[in-house]
Design an enzyme around this catalytic site. Sequence first.
Site, PDB file in Angstrom:
ATOM      1  N   SER A 125       0.833  -1.209   0.000  1.00 40.29           N
ATOM      2  CA  SER A 125       0.000   0.000   0.000  1.00 40.29           C
ATOM      3  C   SER A 125       0.860   1.249   0.000  1.00 40.29           C
ATOM      4  CB  SER A 125      -0.858  -0.040   1.267  1.00 40.29           C
ATOM      5  OG  SER A 125      -1.488   1.199   1.482  1.00 40.29           O
ATOM      6  N   TYR A 150      -2.145  -1.408  11.017  1.00 42.92           N
ATOM      7  CA  TYR A 150      -2.390  -1.875   9.648  1.00 42.92           C
ATOM      8  C   TYR A 150      -1.214  -1.497   8.751  1.00 42.92           C
ATOM      9  CZ  TYR A 150      -3.883  -1.972   4.826  1.00 42.92           C
ATOM     10  OH  TYR A 150      -3.914  -2.192   3.472  1.00 42.92           O
ATOM     11  N   LYS A 154       1.950  -3.825   6.585  1.00 46.40           N
ATOM     12  CA  LYS A 154       2.393  -3.781   5.190  1.00 46.40           C
ATOM     13  C   LYS A 154       3.912  -3.585   5.128  1.00 46.40           C
ATOM     14  CE  LYS A 154      -1.535  -4.632   3.458  1.00 46.40           C
ATOM     15  NZ  LYS A 154      -1.784  -5.970   2.903  1.00 46.40           N
TER      16      LYS A 154
END
Length: 337
Positions: A125, A150, A154
């Site tokens: 992302s 979150y 990644k």
Amino acid sequence: MKVLVTGGLGFIGSHTVVELQNEGFDVVIVDNLSNSSEEVLKGIVAITGKLPIFEKLDLRDKKSVQDFFQKHNDVKGVIHFAASKAVGESVENPLLYYENNIAALVYILQELEKKEEANFIFSSSCTVYGQAEVMPITENAPVQTAMSPYGNTKQIGEEIITEVTRVSNINAILLRYFNPIGSHPSAEIGELPLGVPQNLVPFITQTGFGLRKELSVFGDDYPTPDGTAIRDYIHVVDLAKAHVIALQRLLNKKNVEKVETFNLGTGKGSSVLEVIKSFEKVSGKKLPYKICPRREGDITEAYANTDKANNVLGWKAKSTLDEAMASAWKWEQKIRS
Ligand code: NAD
Ligand code: WQD
């Protein structure tokens, strides 16, 4: 050629399954249905005329992952979408995110490491860049301290993959998505947010349909031309096609490094007010909205430098914001009818 798509019933995964089947790949989907439904299979069949194999399993269960790879030992590539993706929820429940996004990744890589050859594509992302200093953002922009668990999953995921490729036969491509929106033009598959959408476009289409009273525009005091925040909104079908190209690159051994990273965006930034205007244009409806304070953790702007994806990967986003928005609106109307 058999390909595993984890999270293949989700938003981006389902669109990628369609593009893979259109290119002749045999797809096996693994999904635990935590954020999707088996109904999505019908949409995939309606578009492609082909039912992919579906194995319902939870990737957090190591034994299930081992059994899967024993049963499907002819899988030549893995596209790993399965993850939890709600930023706010990750702050509330970090361990859920580390288990789902990291433990599951490790279990898959442990199975791939045993193979003579393995090809792995990872859903990363643009969140890894945080608020980048220079626009548009290249792949060389520094990865900044994550603003949520979150985002951290990644970054850690990218690091784990990079380290494992150094000592194994795994080749990998890390794809850093900007803001995926829209749906398949057939409106047979699309985004299905649970509850109140956190992301801008599904909130807009639900408001346009009358399910929500008004959109809250989070901040009009950003240092941007109209004061609202800027993002790079990319049509999910363009994004899906990039996965097929990335997979073919690995399968054809065209990659020049064991791990390659590509930004997937359009290269064009749009403000929240421009996104609202696009909705109003394609739907012919006036969107009720009010200006609210900034949302905590939001950045001012992020849009991609797509040179590497265009020139090295050989992929370019084709759809405009209006086209992507029109597909999102068509989908919203279809699921509410
Ligand atoms: P999604 O929630 O629609 O799809 C994820 C799918 O994975 C769902 O079908 C879910 O049921 C499944 N899943 C989750 N945990 C699982 C588990 N433990 N075992 C098996 N299946 C599991 O999400 P999406 O928008 O399609 O995102 C796909 C990937 O792209 C994710 O890794 C996400 O972090 C990443 N990503 C998404 C965006 C975005 O804005 N949508 C942006 C950047 C990156
Ligand atoms: C876009 C813009 C909001 C909702 C998130 C994740 C990121 C990535 C993509 C996975 C922002 C504004 C939004 C609303 C608004 N996901 N907005 N009113 O914040 O760029 O990124 O999804 O990796 O990690 O953080 O996307 O769609 O939530 O917001 O004004 O009701 O719309 O402030 O400027 P974002 P978004």
